[in-house]
Design an enzyme around this catalytic site. Structure first.
Site, PDB file in Angstrom:
ATOM      1  N   GLU A   1       0.830  -1.212   0.000  1.00 30.70           N
ATOM      2  CA  GLU A   1       0.000   0.000   0.000  1.00 30.70           C
ATOM      3  C   GLU A   1       0.864   1.262   0.000  1.00 30.70           C
ATOM      4  O   GLU A   1       0.441   2.317  -0.487  1.00 30.70           O
ATOM      5  CB  GLU A   1      -0.923   0.005   1.234  1.00 30.70           C
ATOM      6  CG  GLU A   1      -2.382   0.209   0.869  1.00 30.70           C
ATOM      7  CD  GLU A   1      -3.335   0.006   2.039  1.00 30.70           C
ATOM      8  OE1 GLU A   1      -4.263  -0.791   1.878  1.00 30.70           O
ATOM      9  OE2 GLU A   1      -3.165   0.622   3.103  1.00 30.70           O
TER      10      GLU A   1
ATOM     11  N   HIS B   1       7.708 -26.855  -1.314  1.00 29.79           N
ATOM     12  CA  HIS B   1       7.020 -27.947  -2.003  1.00 29.79           C
ATOM     13  C   HIS B   1       5.831 -27.446  -2.808  1.00 29.79           C
ATOM     14  O   HIS B   1       5.006 -28.229  -3.256  1.00 29.79           O
ATOM     15  CB  HIS B   1       6.599 -29.000  -0.972  1.00 29.79           C
ATOM     16  CG  HIS B   1       7.780 -29.531  -0.220  1.00 29.79           C
ATOM     17  ND1 HIS B   1       8.419 -30.711  -0.536  1.00 29.79           N
ATOM     18  CD2 HIS B   1       8.480 -28.996   0.815  1.00 29.79           C
ATOM     19  CE1 HIS B   1       9.441 -30.887   0.279  1.00 29.79           C
ATOM     20  NE2 HIS B   1       9.494 -29.860   1.109  1.00 29.79           N
TER      21      HIS B   1
ATOM     22  N   LYS C   1     -14.203   0.778  -3.604  1.00 30.26           N
ATOM     23  CA  LYS C   1     -15.276   1.218  -2.686  1.00 30.26           C
ATOM     24  C   LYS C   1     -16.348   1.959  -3.469  1.00 30.26           C
ATOM     25  O   LYS C   1     -17.543   1.750  -3.262  1.00 30.26           O
ATOM     26  CB  LYS C   1     -14.701   2.143  -1.609  1.00 30.26           C
ATOM     27  CG  LYS C   1     -13.805   1.443  -0.612  1.00 30.26           C
ATOM     28  CD  LYS C   1     -13.401   2.409   0.486  1.00 30.26           C
ATOM     29  CE  LYS C   1     -12.320   1.795   1.348  1.00 30.26           C
ATOM     30  NZ  LYS C   1     -11.682   2.758   2.220  1.00 30.26           N
TER      31      LYS C   1
HETATM   32  O1  PA5 Z   1      -3.530   1.414   5.838  1.00 36.77           O
HETATM   33  C1  PA5 Z   1      -4.662   1.869   5.688  1.00 36.77           C
HETATM   34  O2  PA5 Z   1      -4.904   3.064   5.819  1.00 36.77           O
HETATM   35  C2  PA5 Z   1      -5.828   0.952   5.386  1.00 36.77           C
HETATM   36  O3  PA5 Z   1      -5.430  -0.357   5.216  1.00 36.77           O
HETATM   37  C3  PA5 Z   1      -6.838   0.995   6.521  1.00 36.77           C
HETATM   38  O4  PA5 Z   1      -6.212   0.588   7.710  1.00 36.77           O
HETATM   39  C4  PA5 Z   1      -8.048   0.114   6.235  1.00 36.77           C
HETATM   40  O5  PA5 Z   1      -8.627   0.489   5.015  1.00 36.77           O
HETATM   41  C5  PA5 Z   1      -9.081   0.233   7.341  1.00 36.77           C
HETATM   42  O6  PA5 Z   1      -9.475   1.575   7.489  1.00 36.77           O
HETATM   43  P1  PA5 Z   1     -10.237   2.074   8.780  1.00 36.77           P
HETATM   44  O7  PA5 Z   1      -9.376   1.866   9.949  1.00 36.77           O
HETATM   45  O8  PA5 Z   1     -10.493   3.519   8.508  1.00 36.77           O
HETATM   46  O9  PA5 Z   1     -11.517   1.276   8.880  1.00 36.77           O
END
Ligand code: PA5
Length: 455
Positions: A297, A318, A432
């Site tokens: 990310e 394996h 989303k």
């Molecule tokens: O790293 C990030 O920002 C995302 O992976 C969030 O942690 C994830 O989308 C969950 O978001 P939230 O904590 O707002 O529900």
């Protein structure tokens, strides 16, 4: 730095000698300046995404009082419940899951004498099967919940929480539910904050300047871990010592986070586009899942970035072993090696030796594991897979805390060397938008019409 910190300064070792099949040491050294500069930017706050740098000095800023408050809430939940349901996704899930798995016996579910609650996770998927199974499985147990969402608007945990909140209220009543639910969310914004305030839940704040995937050392990770009986003070102490060991001003030759970031960028520049995080300890599988989110990310944007993958060895030799050894040569491997195993298993001599294994008699199983690790590294290097090795002395809270911070710091440095903003995730919004449009969420009418034409 006190003596204790000094002693642990080199607690986690990084070895890059086996990357020479892919890049010369000089090519890594050529990035030393960029790595040091990137580290300085993380500290000065002058780089991209500088409103999300709260994690840089987080370990050293957590006070004993904050730890105690978290432990107190956690003990309260644990005293009431045989099962604590932890609701969250992505950065609001993977850190706690990773540390919990690392610190738990692989066979914890067979422990008849457990003194801490079972921790189960929800809200990290939309599977009806998973959710139905979870609600069914906890029927015979007393329950409590920790709901975690920074934005407070993420669909997966919000749906799960609606269901689990209803279950808790139906069983114990609204009053008692307040004692059994804790929330971790933004200080002021989001539906979860509104709900938690209205219901009067014990609420912890995720600092504004700490992004989800960097939040494991905030109450996001610490509260569920404390509920599971993990020593969070030790986790934070390990991270704090690593914060010192990778701070601005630490020379490149001593800064393992800067070295790791430089090595992986040097490899990327030479066409090694995939990094496989490997470990020989099954307990570390979710550390790799957490790491994949952190790096994927943070770096995968603008058409750039190393693709993070993982294997657990020797099991995956394996399955994935063939590809790693002989597939497309765009891979490099980073091995987390654990110096000291827990427990002791020695292979005994057998009178008949029908399995032909007497050559191992008297040897510890960990010795066999280590020889497998060495053999695999050398085979992969011969096959053209550069290898980075990270050694942790043992799996405990202190070293896992150090490892987490090491990866976070290296990730920030690496993202800046790559030339991206490591602290945003614009690409996560695309799915989303489509999902809400397809579910006819109010406000998405135009997108919905456009999508339906494509169906
Ligand atoms: O790293 C990030 O920002 C995302 O992976 C969030 O942690 C994830 O989308 C969950 O978001 P939230 O904590 O707002 O529900």
């Amino acid at each position: 730095m006190d003596n204790k910190s000094q002693k642990h300064r080199k607690m986690i070792k990084l070895e890059t000698k086996h990357i020479s099949c892919g890049v010369e040491a000089a090519e890594v050294a050529a990035l030393a300046g960029a790595a040091q500069q990137a580290n300085s930017l993380l500290h000065s706050g002058e780089g991209a995404g500088n409103d999300f740098l709260g994690w840089v000095n987080l370990p050293s800023s957590i006070t004993p009082e904050e730890i105690e408050a978290i432990n107190l809430t956690a003990r309260g939940l644990a005293a009431k419940a045989e099962v604590v349901i932890v609701i969250g996704i992505g950065g609001s899930y993977l850190g706690a899951k990773a540390v919990l798995d690392a610190m738990s016996s692989s066979f914890h579910f067979l422990n008849k004498k457990r003194t801490t609650p079972y921790i189960v996770f929800a809200g990290n998927n939309l599977s009806e099967t998973y959710t139905a199974e979870l609600l069914e499985a906890v029927k015979e147990y007393s329950i409590a919940a920790i709901v975690i969402s920074k934005s407070g608007t993420t669909t997966e945990p919000a749906v799960a929480f609606r269901l689990i909140k209803a279950e808790i209220e139906a069983r114990y009543g609204k009053e008692e539910a307040r004692e059994r639910i804790a929330a971790v969310t933004d200080a002021a914004r989001g539906a979860l904050k509104t709900l938690a305030t209205a219901e009067g839940y014990d609420t912890y704040v995720i600092p504004d300047n700490v992004g989800g995937r960097f939040s494991v050392l905030t109450p996001v990770g610490l509260l569920p871990l404390a509920a599971a009986g993990i020593n969070i003070a030790e986790l934070v102490r390990g991270a704090r010592d690593m914060e010192v060991a990778t701070a601005e001003g630490v020379p490149f030759e001593q800064n393992i986070a800067a070295q790791y970031a430089a090595a992986r960028n040097a490899l990327y520049n030479k066409g090694y586009k995939i990094e496989i995080l490997a470990s020989y300890e099954p307990r570390l599988q979710y550390i790799a899942e957490w790491w994949k989110q952190l790096y994927g990310e943070s770096e995968g944007k603008e058409g750039k970035g190393i693709f993070p993958a993982s294997v657990t060895l020797t099991a995956d030799l394996h399955s994935m072993g063939q590809y790693i050894q002989e597939g497309e040569r765009t891979l490099f491997e980073t091995v987390i090696s654990v110096a000291q195993p827990e427990g002791k298993v020695t292979i005994e001599a057998d009178g008949d030796n029908l399995d032909g294994l007497n050559f191992l008699a008297g040897k510890r199983l960990d010795y066999v594991n280590k020889m497998a690790e060495l053999g695999v590294v050398l085979a992969h290097v011969d096959g053209g897979v550069p290898n980075i090795r990270i050694e942790i002395p043992a799996i405990n809270e202190y070293y896992i805390g150090g490892l987490l911070y090491f990866f976070e710091k290296a990730c920030g440095i690496s993202g800046y060397i790559l030339g991206v903003n490591p602290f945003n995730q614009p690409g996560v919004e695309a799915y989303k938008k489509n999902m809400f449009a397809l579910l006819d969420k109010p406000g998405y009418e135009e997108a919905s019409a456009a999508l339906k034409k494509r169906m």
